[in-house]
Design a protein around this motif. Structure first.
Motif, PDB file in Angstrom:
ATOM      1  N   GLY A   7     -26.107-133.727  -3.862  1.00 25.38           N
ATOM      2  CA  GLY A   7     -26.037-134.213  -2.477  1.00 25.38           C
ATOM      3  C   GLY A   7     -25.882-135.709  -2.443  1.00 25.38           C
ATOM      4  N   SER A   8     -25.852-136.254  -1.237  1.00 26.00           N
ATOM      5  CA  SER A   8     -25.659-137.695  -1.102  1.00 26.00           C
ATOM      6  C   SER A   8     -26.948-138.454  -1.378  1.00 26.00           C
ATOM      7  CB  SER A   8     -25.160-138.019   0.310  1.00 26.00           C
ATOM      8  OG  SER A   8     -26.053-137.496   1.274  1.00 26.00           O
ATOM      9  N   VAL A   9     -26.775-139.604  -1.987  1.00 27.16           N
ATOM     10  CA  VAL A   9     -27.851-140.602  -2.097  1.00 27.16           C
ATOM     11  C   VAL A   9     -27.256-141.838  -1.437  1.00 27.16           C
ATOM     12  CG1 VAL A   9     -29.177-142.061  -3.667  1.00 27.16           C
ATOM     13  CG2 VAL A   9     -28.866-139.617  -4.166  1.00 27.16           C
ATOM     14  N   ALA A  10     -27.889-142.344  -0.413  1.00 30.75           N
ATOM     15  CA  ALA A  10     -27.153-143.223   0.494  1.00 30.75           C
ATOM     16  C   ALA A  10     -28.070-144.194   1.214  1.00 30.75           C
ATOM     17  CB  ALA A  10     -26.429-142.354   1.513  1.00 30.75           C
ATOM     18  N   PHE A  11     -27.462-144.984   2.081  1.00 29.88           N
ATOM     19  CA  PHE A  11     -28.228-145.828   3.000  1.00 29.88           C
ATOM     20  C   PHE A  11     -28.076-145.303   4.426  1.00 29.88           C
ATOM     21  CE2 PHE A  11     -27.495-149.362  -0.202  1.00 29.88           C
ATOM     22  CZ  PHE A  11     -28.827-149.454  -0.569  1.00 29.88           C
ATOM     23  N   ASP A  12     -29.154-145.327   5.143  1.00 31.10           N
ATOM     24  CA  ASP A  12     -29.141-144.997   6.575  1.00 31.10           C
ATOM     25  C   ASP A  12     -29.699-146.186   7.355  1.00 31.10           C
ATOM     26  OD1 ASP A  12     -28.295-142.391   6.082  1.00 31.10           O
ATOM     27  OD2 ASP A  12     -30.296-141.497   6.317  1.00 31.10           O
ATOM     28  N   ALA A  13     -29.227-146.333   8.579  1.00 28.95           N
ATOM     29  CA  ALA A  13     -29.901-147.227   9.538  1.00 28.95           C
ATOM     30  C   ALA A  13     -30.155-146.396  10.789  1.00 28.95           C
ATOM     31  CB  ALA A  13     -29.036-148.439   9.866  1.00 28.95           C
ATOM     32  N   LYS A  23     -31.092-151.023   6.767  1.00 30.40           N
ATOM     33  CA  LYS A  23     -30.637-150.027   5.790  1.00 30.40           C
ATOM     34  C   LYS A  23     -31.814-149.552   4.957  1.00 30.40           C
ATOM     35  CE  LYS A  23     -25.770-151.164   5.046  1.00 30.40           C
ATOM     36  NZ  LYS A  23     -24.717-151.468   4.040  1.00 30.40           N
ATOM     37  N   ILE A  24     -32.062-148.245   4.996  1.00 34.95           N
ATOM     38  CA  ILE A  24     -33.101-147.662   4.139  1.00 34.95           C
ATOM     39  C   ILE A  24     -32.481-146.523   3.342  1.00 34.95           C
ATOM     40  CG2 ILE A  24     -35.016-148.279   5.672  1.00 34.95           C
ATOM     41  CD1 ILE A  24     -34.983-145.402   6.719  1.00 34.95           C
ATOM     42  N   VAL A  25     -33.172-146.095   2.308  1.00 36.02           N
ATOM     43  CA  VAL A  25     -32.640-145.020   1.474  1.00 36.02           C
ATOM     44  C   VAL A  25     -32.606-143.717   2.268  1.00 36.02           C
ATOM     45  CG1 VAL A  25     -33.085-143.550  -0.535  1.00 36.02           C
ATOM     46  CG2 VAL A  25     -33.339-146.034  -0.709  1.00 36.02           C
ATOM     47  N   GLY A  26     -31.453-143.064   2.239  1.00 36.51           N
ATOM     48  CA  GLY A  26     -31.295-141.768   2.886  1.00 36.51           C
ATOM     49  C   GLY A  26     -30.421-140.883   2.025  1.00 36.51           C
ATOM     50  N   GLY A  27     -29.820-139.878   2.664  1.00 34.44           N
ATOM     51  CA  GLY A  27     -28.959-138.962   1.938  1.00 34.44           C
ATOM     52  C   GLY A  27     -29.677-137.666   1.612  1.00 34.44           C
ATOM     53  N   ALA A  28     -28.918-136.580   1.686  1.00 34.10           N
ATOM     54  CA  ALA A  28     -29.499-135.243   1.529  1.00 34.10           C
ATOM     55  C   ALA A  28     -30.226-135.084   0.202  1.00 34.10           C
ATOM     56  CB  ALA A  28     -28.395-134.189   1.654  1.00 34.10           C
ATOM     57  N   ALA A  29     -29.634-135.579  -0.888  1.00 38.67           N
ATOM     58  CA  ALA A  29     -30.251-135.384  -2.204  1.00 38.67           C
ATOM     59  C   ALA A  29     -31.539-136.185  -2.338  1.00 38.67           C
ATOM     60  CB  ALA A  29     -29.275-135.769  -3.318  1.00 38.67           C
ATOM     61  N   ASP A  52     -24.405-151.568  -4.807  1.00 38.98           N
ATOM     62  CA  ASP A  52     -25.375-152.118  -3.858  1.00 38.98           C
ATOM     63  C   ASP A  52     -26.683-151.333  -3.817  1.00 38.98           C
ATOM     64  OD1 ASP A  52     -24.158-149.846  -2.830  1.00 38.98           O
ATOM     65  OD2 ASP A  52     -24.048-150.595  -0.769  1.00 38.98           O
ATOM     66  N   PHE A  53     -26.720-150.149  -4.437  1.00 37.46           N
ATOM     67  CA  PHE A  53     -27.898-149.299  -4.232  1.00 37.46           C
ATOM     68  C   PHE A  53     -29.144-149.910  -4.866  1.00 37.46           C
ATOM     69  CE2 PHE A  53     -30.611-145.518  -4.525  1.00 37.46           C
ATOM     70  CZ  PHE A  53     -30.546-145.099  -3.210  1.00 37.46           C
ATOM     71  N   GLY A  54     -28.961-150.443  -6.075  1.00 38.76           N
ATOM     72  CA  GLY A  54     -30.061-151.229  -6.657  1.00 38.76           C
ATOM     73  C   GLY A  54     -31.068-150.410  -7.443  1.00 38.76           C
ATOM     74  N   GLN A  55     -31.572-151.047  -8.491  1.00 38.49           N
ATOM     75  CA  GLN A  55     -32.511-150.399  -9.399  1.00 38.49           C
ATOM     76  C   GLN A  55     -33.813-150.033  -8.691  1.00 38.49           C
ATOM     77  OE1 GLN A  55     -31.268-149.625 -12.325  1.00 38.49           O
ATOM     78  NE2 GLN A  55     -33.118-148.399 -12.673  1.00 38.49           N
ATOM     79  N   ASP A  56     -34.254-150.912  -7.791  1.00 37.79           N
ATOM     80  CA  ASP A  56     -35.534-150.661  -7.108  1.00 37.79           C
ATOM     81  C   ASP A  56     -35.459-149.377  -6.279  1.00 37.79           C
ATOM     82  OD1 ASP A  56     -33.608-152.056  -5.647  1.00 37.79           O
ATOM     83  OD2 ASP A  56     -35.102-152.763  -4.194  1.00 37.79           O
ATOM     84  N   ASN A  57     -34.302-149.121  -5.703  1.00 38.23           N
ATOM     85  CA  ASN A  57     -34.173-147.883  -4.924  1.00 38.23           C
ATOM     86  C   ASN A  57     -34.128-146.652  -5.824  1.00 38.23           C
ATOM     87  OD1 ASN A  57     -34.264-148.836  -2.230  1.00 38.23           O
ATOM     88  ND2 ASN A  57     -32.150-149.582  -2.420  1.00 38.23           N
ATOM     89  N   LEU A  58     -33.491-146.807  -6.983  1.00 37.07           N
ATOM     90  CA  LEU A  58     -33.457-145.669  -7.918  1.00 37.07           C
ATOM     91  C   LEU A  58     -34.862-145.332  -8.416  1.00 37.07           C
ATOM     92  CD1 LEU A  58     -30.199-146.469  -9.929  1.00 37.07           C
ATOM     93  CD2 LEU A  58     -30.548-144.587  -8.304  1.00 37.07           C
ATOM     94  N   GLN A  72     -23.955-141.128 -10.561  1.00 35.22           N
ATOM     95  CA  GLN A  72     -22.966-142.120 -10.975  1.00 35.22           C
ATOM     96  C   GLN A  72     -23.178-143.408 -10.177  1.00 35.22           C
ATOM     97  OE1 GLN A  72     -18.937-140.298 -10.711  1.00 35.22           O
ATOM     98  NE2 GLN A  72     -20.029-138.348 -10.518  1.00 35.22           N
ATOM     99  N   ILE A  73     -23.086-144.543 -10.882  1.00 36.25           N
ATOM    100  CA  ILE A  73     -23.208-145.838 -10.203  1.00 36.25           C
ATOM    101  C   ILE A  73     -21.865-146.559 -10.312  1.00 36.25           C
ATOM    102  CG2 ILE A  73     -24.451-148.035 -10.111  1.00 36.25           C
ATOM    103  CD1 ILE A  73     -26.802-146.539 -11.518  1.00 36.25           C
ATOM    104  N   LYS A  74     -21.186-146.706  -9.200  1.00 40.87           N
ATOM    105  CA  LYS A  74     -19.823-147.256  -9.192  1.00 40.87           C
ATOM    106  C   LYS A  74     -19.874-148.770  -8.993  1.00 40.87           C
ATOM    107  CE  LYS A  74     -17.505-143.200  -8.925  1.00 40.87           C
ATOM    108  NZ  LYS A  74     -16.199-142.788  -9.437  1.00 40.87           N
ATOM    109  N   SER A  75     -19.547-149.483 -10.036  1.00 40.25           N
ATOM    110  CA  SER A  75     -19.625-150.944  -9.918  1.00 40.25           C
ATOM    111  C   SER A  75     -18.525-151.454  -8.981  1.00 40.25           C
ATOM    112  CB  SER A  75     -19.517-151.605 -11.294  1.00 40.25           C
ATOM    113  OG  SER A  75     -18.294-151.277 -11.879  1.00 40.25           O
ATOM    114  N   GLY A  76     -18.889-152.452  -8.212  1.00 39.52           N
ATOM    115  CA  GLY A  76     -17.939-153.043  -7.265  1.00 39.52           C
ATOM    116  C   GLY A  76     -17.733-152.213  -6.012  1.00 39.52           C
ATOM    117  N   GLU A  77     -18.421-151.085  -5.914  1.00 38.43           N
ATOM    118  CA  GLU A  77     -18.254-150.256  -4.713  1.00 38.43           C
ATOM    119  C   GLU A  77     -19.563-150.169  -3.932  1.00 38.43           C
ATOM    120  OE1 GLU A  77     -15.862-146.690  -4.947  1.00 38.43           O
ATOM    121  OE2 GLU A  77     -15.304-147.175  -7.020  1.00 38.43           O
ATOM    122  N   LYS A  78     -19.449-149.625  -2.723  1.00 35.26           N
ATOM    123  CA  LYS A  78     -20.631-149.549  -1.854  1.00 35.26           C
ATOM    124  C   LYS A  78     -21.084-148.099  -1.671  1.00 35.26           C
ATOM    125  CE  LYS A  78     -20.778-152.229   1.830  1.00 35.26           C
ATOM    126  NZ  LYS A  78     -20.296-152.762   3.134  1.00 35.26           N
TER     127      LYS A  78
END
Lengths: 304, 304
Positions: A7-13, A23-29, A52-58, A72-78
């Motif tokens: 599922g998604s691992v994402a940011f929600d506002a 922006k806080i951590v969201g996403g179905a997964a 942008d997700f960041g180690q602290d969020n992981l 997967q962590i995509k460098s240079g992407e959001k």
């Protein structure tokens, strides 16, 4: 043996009548994996995030011993970003922003260490991605649970029906069950959907609880009556995570164990809505969960 | 010892997506008294009909040993008549005809033989009539249950609040609970309403079941999931009749007995909607009722 959460691992506002978040951590997964982690020790996420997700969020996941080698962590992407505003009744919401970002071309990769999975939750994502993930497992898990939503019924119904054929349990809400089946009565809707592939169907009705259909039986689970729903975001994902987490722990798959799993899912979802985002479900204790399960038992028990 | 049911005894003409009826017997007291008669032997109606109602229709009650000496028969006048058409979702309806007739100036008369009543259901009628009936009892019954609807909240709210002060249990639906309390959350609505007089509150949610509030506790009762609701008319009255009939039989008034009473009310209401009007609930067997109660038990029971 393990449980995969796709599922998604994402940011929600989020904006609700009670306040708003940055922006806080969201996403179905995120919701599903955190919920499942309270009930089962071997939870593994498949997802994608941006740089942008960041180690602290992981660390929200790793601190709960959730395996993130499939993120997967995509460098240079959001990361995927969704922003929404809930109306006063908390049952309807407006989407303010949807930025697919890394989710736009998400191609799920299954680490070798995930290949022993006996349980998989295909969280709410495009049916094609759900199918890709399932097909890349060398051995079919003994339980495949799928969550989806009306959005995919509108734009990818044929793909969705393909996934459905491979699914053991489908979880959707009442309006989605009506849309998918073309039947208004939920009993008739369930009968139609159970010919499409799933052996079990869970219809989520929010404040009205949930219905479990399968094995020619019906189970009615209550929702916890709440004075305030602070933020309903993620409640459905939390439900699904609690549901499959309980079953993975129990190791038994039948109507009886699914009834208890629905109660666990409902209990975890009842915590989720108490605070914004994943805030509440990040800090549960085993005692709190046990007490909430006991509350659910008391809510519906009667003696004639 | 007896149970008084106050309410309308009337004619209805109904249209649903499944068909339509000519004038058939309806009215809150008709449904409630027939339902209660399966659970308790001493059911007595207070109501009024016109000359048109006919002896054969009264036999629907006397054949079930329901005392009708409190039903006034007004010669030369006509019975209350309501006609309505349900929409396809069965949750909304249009009123086609309302002829108050004898109900317009209904002044309830309590036969002396009713004065020993320990239980009374103030069925849906004008609050002033409900209050008159209650005040004409020389001894307050040990349990007063009141049913009402949004119509009276709109046109006679002050009177309704007066009756509420004298009531032990109020039964209303979710929208009515929100209207009466000014609170959207049903938990908050219940807290407000329980300061208005009733010690217990039942919120009826139709296909979503019912909530019982009181003694700082909550009970969630399911509705029976149905493939088809043939005609929802009278389901709420049948619920109320089954509820108070069970309590009159049991003779114990506390949260535990009310939980079982809610299940009996729900079970009887689930029969009511299977056919037009009172047709289905006129022909129940004790075995059918027992089996339906067992079904309700199975619907919600789970083992962790």
């Amino acid at each position: 043996m393990s449980l995969i959460i796709l599922g998604s691992v994402a940011f929600d506002a989020l904006e609700t009548p009670f306040g708003k978040t940055d922006k806080i951590v969201g996403g179905a997964a995120s919701y599903a994996a955190i919920a499942a982690s309270y009930l089962y020790d071997h939870v593994k996420i498949i997802s994608v995030v941006g740089e942008d997700f960041g180690q602290d969020n992981l660390e929200k996941f790793t601190s709960k011993h959730i395996d993130i080698s499939g993120i997967q962590i995509k460098s240079g992407e959001k990361s995927f970003f969704w922003s929404g505003r809930y109306h006063n009744d908390m049952n309807t919401r407006d989407t303010l922003v949807t930025e697919l970002n890394v989710l736009g071309d998400f191609d799920p990769i299954i680490p070798t260490s995930y290949q022993d999975a006996e349980y998989i939750l295909l969280g709410n994502l495009s049916p094609q991605v759900q199918l890709n993930a399932l097909e890349r497992l060398t051995k079919r898990p003994k339980l495949v649970v799928m969550d989806t939503m009306n959005f995919w019924m509108n734009i990818a119904l044929d793909d969705l029906k393909e996934v459905l054929k491979q699914v053991d349990v489908l979880t959707i809400n009442d309006e989605e069950a009506r849309q998918l089946s073309g039947q208004y009565s939920l009993v008739k809707a369930a009968a139609v959907i159970l010919t499409m592939g799933p052996k079990y169907l869970i219809i989520k009705k929010g404040e009205h609880g949930a219905l479990l259909f399968g094995e020619n039986s019906i189970f009615v689970a209550p929702a916890l009556p709440l004075a305030e729903v602070f933020d309903p975001t993620g409640a459905g994902d939390t439900f699904a995570g609690g549901f499959i987490g309980y079953l993975a722990n129990k190791g038994v798959i039948n109507f009886e164990s699914m009834k208890a799993a629905v109660i666990y899912g409902s209990a975890l979802a009842s915590f989720c809505v108490e605070k914004f985002g994943t805030e509440r479900i990040e800090t549960l204790s085993a005692l709190e969960i046990d007490q909430r399960i006991q509350t659910f038992s008391t809510l519906t028990s009667f003696v004639i």
